[in-house]
Design an enzyme around this catalytic site. Structure first.
Site, PDB file in Angstrom:
ATOM      1  CE  LYS A  13      -2.097  -0.959   3.916  1.00  0.00           C
ATOM      2  NZ  LYS A  13      -1.523  -2.142   4.211  1.00  0.00           N
ATOM      3  NE  ARG A  88      -3.650  -1.221  10.134  1.00  0.00           N
ATOM      4  CZ  ARG A  88      -2.363  -0.688   9.715  1.00  0.00           C
ATOM      5  NH1 ARG A  88      -2.264   0.690   9.503  1.00  0.00           N
ATOM      6  NH2 ARG A  88      -1.296  -1.385   9.480  1.00  0.00           N
ATOM      7  NE  ARG A 122       7.833  -3.262   5.594  1.00  0.00           N
ATOM      8  CZ  ARG A 122       6.309  -2.926   5.947  1.00  0.00           C
ATOM      9  NH1 ARG A 122       5.799  -2.658   4.860  1.00  0.00           N
ATOM     10  NH2 ARG A 122       5.914  -2.820   7.220  1.00  0.00           N
ATOM     11  NE  ARG A 155       7.189  -0.668   9.957  1.00  0.00           N
ATOM     12  CZ  ARG A 155       6.078  -0.574   9.578  1.00  0.00           C
ATOM     13  NH1 ARG A 155       6.008  -0.054   8.516  1.00  0.00           N
ATOM     14  NH2 ARG A 155       4.837  -0.946  10.243  1.00  0.00           N
ATOM     15  NE  ARG A 166       2.692  -4.935  11.610  1.00  0.00           N
ATOM     16  CZ  ARG A 166       3.540  -4.648  10.534  1.00  0.00           C
ATOM     17  NH1 ARG A 166       4.866  -5.370  10.615  1.00  0.00           N
ATOM     18  NH2 ARG A 166       3.568  -3.861   9.564  1.00  0.00           N
TER      19      ARG A 166
HETATM   20  P1  AMP Z   1       1.923   0.453   9.099  1.00  0.00           P
HETATM   21  O1  AMP Z   1       2.978   1.160   9.056  1.00  0.00           O
HETATM   22  O2  AMP Z   1       0.548   1.037   8.616  1.00  0.00           O
HETATM   23  O3  AMP Z   1       1.889  -1.055   8.861  1.00  0.00           O
HETATM   24  O4  AMP Z   1       1.270   0.621  10.948  1.00  0.00           O
HETATM   25  C1  AMP Z   1       2.184   0.151  11.609  1.00  0.00           C
HETATM   26  C2  AMP Z   1       1.623   0.071  12.935  1.00  0.00           C
HETATM   27  O5  AMP Z   1       0.838   1.218  13.445  1.00  0.00           O
HETATM   28  C3  AMP Z   1       0.302  -0.893  13.180  1.00  0.00           C
HETATM   29  O6  AMP Z   1       0.764  -2.135  13.088  1.00  0.00           O
HETATM   30  C4  AMP Z   1      -0.481  -0.363  14.294  1.00  0.00           C
HETATM   31  O7  AMP Z   1       0.043  -0.689  15.617  1.00  0.00           O
HETATM   32  C5  AMP Z   1      -0.242   1.286  14.221  1.00  0.00           C
HETATM   33  N1  AMP Z   1      -1.373   1.735  13.235  1.00  0.00           N
HETATM   34  C6  AMP Z   1      -1.164   2.338  12.056  1.00  0.00           C
HETATM   35  N2  AMP Z   1      -2.485   2.631  11.507  1.00  0.00           N
HETATM   36  C7  AMP Z   1      -3.456   2.498  12.391  1.00  0.00           C
HETATM   37  C8  AMP Z   1      -4.761   2.361  12.398  1.00  0.00           C
HETATM   38  N3  AMP Z   1      -5.434   3.010  11.362  1.00  0.00           N
HETATM   39  N4  AMP Z   1      -5.389   1.986  13.319  1.00  0.00           N
HETATM   40  C9  AMP Z   1      -4.729   1.489  14.447  1.00  0.00           C
HETATM   41  N5  AMP Z   1      -3.216   1.523  14.579  1.00  0.00           N
HETATM   42  C10 AMP Z   1      -2.596   1.744  13.402  1.00  0.00           C
END
Ligand code: AMP
Length: 210
Positions: A13, A88, A122, A155, A166
């Protein structure tokens, strides 16, 4: 154009949102990026979010909804935006509906085994945030960014145990959004396994007026 990219972690994404941002000159808004920068600056929001992220759990709805409400009010969102990683959960989708109408919701799909491979490999440049993959898009020199010479880092939440959590959170809380947006918004799907350029071409046909 107001667009949501839906899909599991690791499906690409962020990569597609970056390409769309360049093409349409509208901001990519990633709640994950915003939360990571809050953690880096040790803000109180960052401190609240850190443990959830490290544990592979979702940050509470009210926190991310607050972030998005503020961000979408900024002037650069007037012509539209690309949401990457938000909403989400169903409450987040309902909250977004009250904030602004959305033009397109596109689901990038991909099987779990491939996601694990992608997430584990990654790496991100600690200086300029360029993304790499140790197998598919490796840097010329190991652990060093081709663009700026910064160190490439993994990360914390891209380690195997956290990845599994996740993906569970995705199945439990985010997958229900697929049927929500099928009903609400004529959800369209793209095969996230295809090459980056091909996925991008498909996205462009989906968002262009026919
Ligand atoms: P991402 O970079 O989108 O994979 O997000 C990394 C982490 O941030 C996720 O595993 C969640 O812990 C938190 N996170 C990001 N976006 C959201 C969201 N919309 N709702 C809840 N937690 C989020």
């Amino acid at each position: 154009m107001k667009l949501i990219l839906l899909g599991p972690p690791g499906v690409g994404k962020g990569t597609q949102a970056n390409l769309l941002e360049k093409k349409f000159q509208i901001p990519k808004i990633s709640t994950g990026d915003i939360l990571r920068s809050e953690i880096q600056s040790q803000s109180s929001l960052g401190q609240k979010a850190q443990q959830f992220i490290n544990d592979g759990k979702l940050v509470p709805d009210e926190v991310v909804i607050g972030i998005i409400k503020n961000r979408l009010q900024k002037s650069d969102c007037r012509q539209g935006f690309i949401l990457d990683g938000f909403p989400r959960t169903l409450p987040q989708a309902e909250a977004l509906k009250k904030i602004t109408p959305i033009d397109h919701v596109i689901y990038l799909k991909c099987g779990e085994e491939e996601l694990i491979k992608r997430l584990e490999g990654r790496r991100t440049c600690s200086r300029c945030a360029k993304m790499y993959h140790i197998i598919f898009t490796s840097p010329k020199k190991e652990s060093v960014c081709d663009e700026c010479g910064g160190d490439l880092v993994q990360r914390k939440d891209d380690h195997r145990q956290t990845i599994a959590k996740r993906l569970q959170e995705y199945d439990r809380l985010t997958k229900p959004l697929l049927s929500y947006y099928k009903t609400e918004k004529n959800l369209k799907s793209v095969d996230g396994l295809a090459a980056v350029e091909d996925v991008f071409k498909r996205l462009l046909t989906m968002v262009s007026p026919s």
